[in-house]
Design an enzyme around this catalytic site. Structure first.
Site, PDB file in Angstrom:
ATOM      1  N   TRP A   1      32.264  40.338  86.317  1.00  0.00           N
ATOM      2  CA  TRP A   1      30.854  39.851  86.805  1.00  0.00           C
ATOM      3  C   TRP A   1      30.886  39.478  88.149  1.00  0.00           C
ATOM      4  O   TRP A   1      30.327  39.400  88.949  1.00  0.00           O
ATOM      5  CB  TRP A   1      30.306  38.986  86.065  1.00  0.00           C
ATOM      6  CG  TRP A   1      29.023  38.377  86.272  1.00  0.00           C
ATOM      7  CD1 TRP A   1      27.469  38.920  85.924  1.00  0.00           C
ATOM      8  CD2 TRP A   1      28.560  36.998  87.125  1.00  0.00           C
ATOM      9  NE1 TRP A   1      26.961  37.949  86.659  1.00  0.00           N
ATOM     10  CE2 TRP A   1      27.585  37.072  87.392  1.00  0.00           C
ATOM     11  CE3 TRP A   1      29.537  36.147  87.666  1.00  0.00           C
ATOM     12  CZ2 TRP A   1      27.089  35.848  88.120  1.00  0.00           C
ATOM     13  CZ3 TRP A   1      29.037  35.189  88.649  1.00  0.00           C
ATOM     14  CH2 TRP A   1      27.719  35.126  88.467  1.00  0.00           C
TER      15      TRP A   1
ATOM     16  N   GLY B   1      27.183  42.631  82.630  1.00  0.00           N
ATOM     17  CA  GLY B   1      27.833  41.144  82.163  1.00  0.00           C
ATOM     18  C   GLY B   1      26.868  40.226  82.330  1.00  0.00           C
ATOM     19  O   GLY B   1      27.328  39.083  82.018  1.00  0.00           O
ATOM     20  N   ASP B   2      25.855  40.636  82.820  1.00  0.00           N
ATOM     21  CA  ASP B   2      24.953  39.345  83.231  1.00  0.00           C
ATOM     22  C   ASP B   2      23.677  39.459  82.413  1.00  0.00           C
ATOM     23  O   ASP B   2      22.834  40.019  81.909  1.00  0.00           O
ATOM     24  CB  ASP B   2      23.992  39.781  84.636  1.00  0.00           C
ATOM     25  CG  ASP B   2      23.248  38.624  85.082  1.00  0.00           C
ATOM     26  OD1 ASP B   2      23.925  37.693  85.916  1.00  0.00           O
ATOM     27  OD2 ASP B   2      22.280  38.461  84.836  1.00  0.00           O
ATOM     28  N   LEU B   3      23.663  38.168  81.762  1.00  0.00           N
ATOM     29  CA  LEU B   3      22.640  38.021  80.499  1.00  0.00           C
ATOM     30  C   LEU B   3      21.294  38.086  80.852  1.00  0.00           C
ATOM     31  O   LEU B   3      20.643  38.873  80.493  1.00  0.00           O
ATOM     32  CB  LEU B   3      22.810  36.575  80.025  1.00  0.00           C
ATOM     33  CG  LEU B   3      22.015  36.266  78.973  1.00  0.00           C
ATOM     34  CD1 LEU B   3      22.248  37.063  77.765  1.00  0.00           C
ATOM     35  CD2 LEU B   3      22.235  34.649  78.549  1.00  0.00           C
TER      36      LEU B   3
END
Length: 213
Positions: free
Chosen positions: A144, A163-165
């Site tokens: 990320w 990977g970024d919520l």
């Protein structure tokens, strides 16, 4: 790993009009662009080493807190370079607000820069995956962080971090019936701008704006 610098010396800058026109072929993205307007143009940073250090310092912090710590770090060091970081005792870096984990990471980044194992002068000449491969061995640097570096330090046009919520939530909200891979394939080669529109729309909705769709 010493980086191969026998690559092209630069990558083309993103042309926002072309990117927005391409993304607008997706009706949902077209609506996002209409709701959120033009976004600032990204340009490669003149100091990728310092940008990575600042990115690490700001992990899991508010923008205000990260800026305050960065200002104290600059005040302590005088200049944000590898030599200064390596010469500064860890407890003094801790005193400006860095966690011990971040102290370890910034020291490792500085050591890699000074040893030439990561060549920040020429890192912008490398393809995206080569940049990621160069950064991942550093402690505290995950995919990320490397992808954010590609976006905001090197201004690469086709990066999207699963990977970024917030990005995953945006995909799930806006494209509930489509696999993520299919959505992302339609945005290539301008996935960076698509990601920024998802972030912008998430911020707008959280501020009380009307959801898209």
């Amino acid at each position: 790993m010493r980086l191969n610098t026998s690559m092209p010396t630069s990558f083309p800058l993103l042309h926002h009009a072309d990117a927005a026109a391409h993304l607008s072929g997706d009706p949902t993205m077209r609506e996002l662009i209409a709701h959120n307007g033009d976004l600032p143009v990204l340009a490669p940073t003149p100091g990728p080493f310092g940008t990575l250090i600042r990115s690490v310092n700001g992990q899991q912090l508010s923008v205000k807190a990260a800026a305050s710590i960065h200002a104290r770090l600059l005040d302590r060091l005088g200049t944000l370079d590898a030599r200064a970081l390596l010469q500064t005792p860890g407890d003094e870096l801790r005193a400006v607000g860095l966690s011990w984990a971040k102290v370890r990471t910034v020291k490792a980044i500085a050591g890699a820069e000074q040893a030439g194992t990561v060549d920040f002068v020429h890192i912008a000449t490398l393809p995206d995956e080569a940049v990621i491969a160069a950064l991942l061995p550093l402690p505290g640097i995950g995919r990320w962080t490397a992808e954010m570096f590609l976006m905001f330090a090197l201004a690469r046009s086709d990066v999207f971090s699963l990977g970024d919520l917030a990005l995953r939530q945006g995909l799930a909200r806006l494209y509930p019936d489509m696999p993520a891979d299919e959505v992302l394939a339609g945005w290539t080669p301008y996935r960076t701008l698509a990601a920024r529109y998802l972030w912008a729309d998430n911020h707008r909705v959280r501020a009380g704006g009307e959801p898209v769709g």
